[in-house]
Design a protein around this motif. Structure first.
Motif, short mmCIF file in Angstrom:
data_model
loop_
_atom_site.label_atom_id
_atom_site.label_comp_id
_atom_site.label_asym_id
_atom_site.label_seq_id
_atom_site.Cartn_x
_atom_site.Cartn_y
_atom_site.Cartn_z
N LEU A 77 0.81 -1.22 0.00
CA LEU A 77 0.00 0.00 0.00
C LEU A 77 0.85 1.27 0.00
N PRO A 78 1.84 1.44 0.87
CA PRO A 78 2.64 2.66 0.79
C PRO A 78 3.70 2.60 -0.31
N ALA A 79 4.01 1.44 -0.83
CA ALA A 79 5.05 1.33 -1.85
C ALA A 79 4.61 1.93 -3.18
N ALA A 80 3.36 1.76 -3.55
CA ALA A 80 2.88 2.27 -4.84
C ALA A 80 2.93 3.79 -4.92
N PRO A 81 2.39 4.53 -3.93
CA PRO A 81 2.50 5.99 -4.02
C PRO A 81 3.94 6.48 -3.88
N LEU A 82 4.75 5.75 -3.12
CA LEU A 82 6.15 6.13 -2.99
C LEU A 82 6.87 6.01 -4.33
N LEU A 83 6.62 4.92 -5.03
CA LEU A 83 7.22 4.75 -6.35
C LEU A 83 6.72 5.80 -7.33
N ALA A 84 5.44 6.12 -7.26
CA ALA A 84 4.89 7.16 -8.15
C ALA A 84 5.50 8.52 -7.85
N ALA A 85 5.74 8.83 -6.58
CA ALA A 85 6.35 10.11 -6.22
C ALA A 85 7.79 10.18 -6.68
N ILE A 86 8.52 9.08 -6.56
CA ILE A 86 9.91 9.06 -7.02
C ILE A 86 9.98 9.27 -8.52
#
Length: 85
Positions: free
Chosen positions: A54-63
């Motif tokens: 769950l937190p990995a997807a938005p983190l990857l999108a932000a990067i």
């Protein structure tokens, strides 16, 4: 159009090869892959994996968003003039 005996025998061998390969895939390979997919694994059964995803997807999108190239938006005055006509 007539086929020579060498061409005809080559086509028969190719057809036999395709049929045998399909039979092996249906009888041997496919059941093994299906049974492996049905077995519960630790990665699929562990709820911690879902909570980490769950937190990995938005983190990857932000990067990706912050490291990618950005381009300025340029307004075209000629396109705005066409609407007024």
């Amino acid at each position: 159009m007539s086929l020579s005996s060498a061409q005809a025998s080559g086509e028969v061998v190719l057809l036999a090869w395709v049929l045998i390969d399909a039979r092996i895939a249906n009888d041997v390979t496919s059941p093994r892959l299906s049974s492996m997919a049905m077995e519960p694994s630790v990665a699929r059964a562990d709820p911690r994996c879902a909570s980490l995803a769950l937190p990995a997807a938005p983190l990857l999108a932000a990067i990706v968003k912050n490291t990618g190239h950005t381009y300025a938006v340029i307004e075209d005055d000629a396109a705005e003039g066409d609407d007024a006509a």
